[in-house]
Design an enzyme around this catalytic site. Structure first.
Site, short mmCIF file in Angstrom:
data_model
loop_
_atom_site.label_atom_id
_atom_site.label_comp_id
_atom_site.label_asym_id
_atom_site.label_seq_id
_atom_site.Cartn_x
_atom_site.Cartn_y
_atom_site.Cartn_z
N GLU A 167 13.25 15.80 8.47
CA GLU A 167 14.61 15.84 7.94
C GLU A 167 15.67 16.11 9.00
O GLU A 167 16.32 17.16 8.98
CB GLU A 167 14.72 16.90 6.85
CG GLU A 167 13.80 16.69 5.68
CD GLU A 167 14.07 17.65 4.53
OE1 GLU A 167 14.82 18.62 4.73
OE2 GLU A 167 13.53 17.42 3.45
N GLU A 194 7.23 15.19 0.92
CA GLU A 194 7.50 16.47 0.23
C GLU A 194 8.04 16.17 -1.16
O GLU A 194 8.87 15.28 -1.33
CB GLU A 194 8.59 17.28 0.95
CG GLU A 194 8.15 18.00 2.19
CD GLU A 194 9.27 18.83 2.83
OE1 GLU A 194 10.18 19.30 2.12
OE2 GLU A 194 9.22 19.01 4.06
C1 BGC Z 1 12.28 21.23 3.85
C2 BGC Z 1 11.37 22.40 3.61
C3 BGC Z 1 11.98 23.28 2.54
C4 BGC Z 1 12.08 22.49 1.27
C5 BGC Z 1 12.64 23.28 0.08
C6 BGC Z 1 12.84 20.61 2.61
O1 BGC Z 1 14.14 20.22 2.83
O2 BGC Z 1 11.65 20.26 4.65
O3 BGC Z 1 11.17 23.07 4.81
O4 BGC Z 1 11.29 24.47 2.35
O5 BGC Z 1 12.94 21.40 1.47
O6 BGC Z 1 13.92 23.70 0.33
#
Ligand code: BGC
Length: 440
Positions: free
Chosen positions: A163, A344
């Site tokens: 990101e 993610e």
């Molecule tokens: C990030 C993580 C973060 C997650 C939740 C993402 O933007 O890569 O490191 O913990 O979001 O906020």
């Protein structure tokens, strides 16, 4: 339409980041990162990342839990300052930690997915200007080479940056993440440096990896969900998805140069120079998308005319609307024609260990089913989705929010470091076991 199954080699897994779980912030020769020295006042409850989940010491137990859950893969990041604690110095003990981790994963039958940078810039790099200085490009290239030499006999899957839009936006524009700067005028330079560092890393991995690598980048992505599924509404949402979204920085700002070698015309001329674009657009094998909430009514912007009123929220107040995942996969694939990894996706809840000793988190199980349903829809419609990494494997240090938000499949008691598999972890295991047959 034929109802397709999830692909046989689908990368079912969960993700983490070094600073969020490892701890051992100053052990075994590790150098400091900008998060290790963050002013406590900037972090909720004055929390620090110094011990976190103590994964550095407990990694064997953690891999055992991953195995118990039946994970097929695990996405984690390497701590740059653990490998290069000072300029020109290599920390062999730091390297050993990751070699051991990869060996442990291999023994458990879990495929490692490595991210080279998940926001923990070494302090020594920051002192030389951090991501604002073009020196970072060479430093990142050198660090990448060390990691590739150490791990690429066993690691096939690589992501360069996690990101870039977030660490630049939060860290250098809004000043809410380390290094807590407000440097709006630096945006072009910061963007260009991140893109060139990514490009150099891709080249290094391609050139030196011992087994044929699969290389990507993990983007903070997301989409506008169309008002309805008419062509007109879809095209409006598609346009907004690439041109608006995260404040000034829509998907297009980051993805068009990196994935399509296309200039972003709206702002300045910095990375639109032909020379830079040619360098920036390195061939990739996949793109990772980190997806949480629709842009329609996201706190960073959104469109009042497309607000999704009401609806469920996570404990962080983020909107839960699973359609965002389908539309992100659809739009990103249509535009860039690359296989897509959900690098993610997850939800923060107010989890507790109940009197029966278990962590009952039905909302998270429901969330996983809902969002995976959208992945299935994308697969049915011929989008090549190669995997799903739940965020996150275990409750951890949620940056400026400290330890309160719990995103994990594994509950962590931060005082004792005891781990408990949440109900959702068991639910996810069942999904994986059937290769997603229970997903509608
Ligand atoms: C990030 C993580 C973060 C997650 C939740 C993402 O933007 O890569 O490191 O913990 O979001 O906020």
């Amino acid at each position: 339409m034929m109802n397709k199954d999830f692909p046989k080699d689908f990368l079912w897994g969960a993700a983490s980041a070094a600073i969020q779980i490892e701890g051992a912030y100053n052990e075994d020769g590790k150098g400091l990162s900008i998060w290790d020295i963050a002013d406590k006042k900037r972090i909720k409850n004055g929390d620090t990342c110094h011990v976190a989940c103590d994964h550095y010491h407990l990694y064997k137990d953690d891999v055992a839990l991953m195995k118990e859950m039946g994970l097929k893969s695990y996405r984690f990041s390497i701590s740059w300052p653990r490998i290069v604690p000072e300029k020109g110095k290599i920390n062999e003990q730091g390297i050993k930690f990751y070699v051991d981790l990869v060996n442990e994963l291999e023994a458990a039958g879990i495929e490692p997915l490595v991210t080279l940078f998940h926001w923990d810039t070494p302090v020594w790099v920051q002192k030389e200007g951090g991501w604002k200085s073009s020196k970072v490009i060479q430093y990142f290239e050198e660090y990448t080479k060390i990691v590739v030499d150490a791990l690429s006999d066993k690691v096939k899957w690589w992501m360069t940056l996690n990101e870039p839009q977030c660490y630049i936006m939060n860290g250098y524009m809004q000043g809410v993440h380390a290094p807590f700067k407000r440097d709006y005028l630096g945006l072009n330079k910061l963007t260009l440096n991140a893109m060139l560092a990514h490009a150099k890393a891709v080249k290094i991995i391609r050139q030196f990896a011992k087994i044929t690598p699969k290389i990507g980048i993990a983007m903070a992505s997301g989409a506008f969900v169309p008002n309805d599924e008419s062509n007109e509404a879809i095209e409006i949402a598609r346009h907004k998805t690439f041109n608006e979204g995260i404040g000034l920085l829509g998907n297009g700002w980051w993805m068009d140069p990196i994935l399509a070698g296309k200039p972003v015309k709206a702002y300045g001329i910095y990375h639109t120079s032909k020379k830079h674009l040619k360098e920036i657009q390195q061939p990739l094998d996949f793109v990772g998308v980190n997806v949480y909430q629709p842009f329609n009514n996201a706190p960073w912007g959104g469109d009042p005319n497309q607000k999704l009123v009401g609806g469920p929220k996570s404990s962080l107040g983020w909107t839960i609307d699973e359609r965002v995942l389908y539309w992100t996969l659809r739009f990103v694939y249509d535009r860039y024609k690359l296989p897509v990894l959900v690098s993610e996706n997850g939800v923060a809840d107010n989890d507790v260990i109940c009197l029966d000793g278990k962590v009952h988190d039905p909302q998270r199980s429901d969330f996983i089913h809902r969002y995976l349903g959208q992945v299935k829809r994308a697969i049915n419609e011929e989008v090549p989705v190669i995997g799903f990494q739940y965020w996150t494997i275990m409750d951890n240090f949620e940056w400026a929010e400290g330890y309160e938000p719990r995103f994990g499949l594994i509950y962590v008691d931060f005082n004792t470091k005891r781990r408990v598999l949440k109900d959702s972890a068991h639910e996810y295991s069942k999904i994986i076991e059937t290769n997603g047959k229970t997903i509608n």
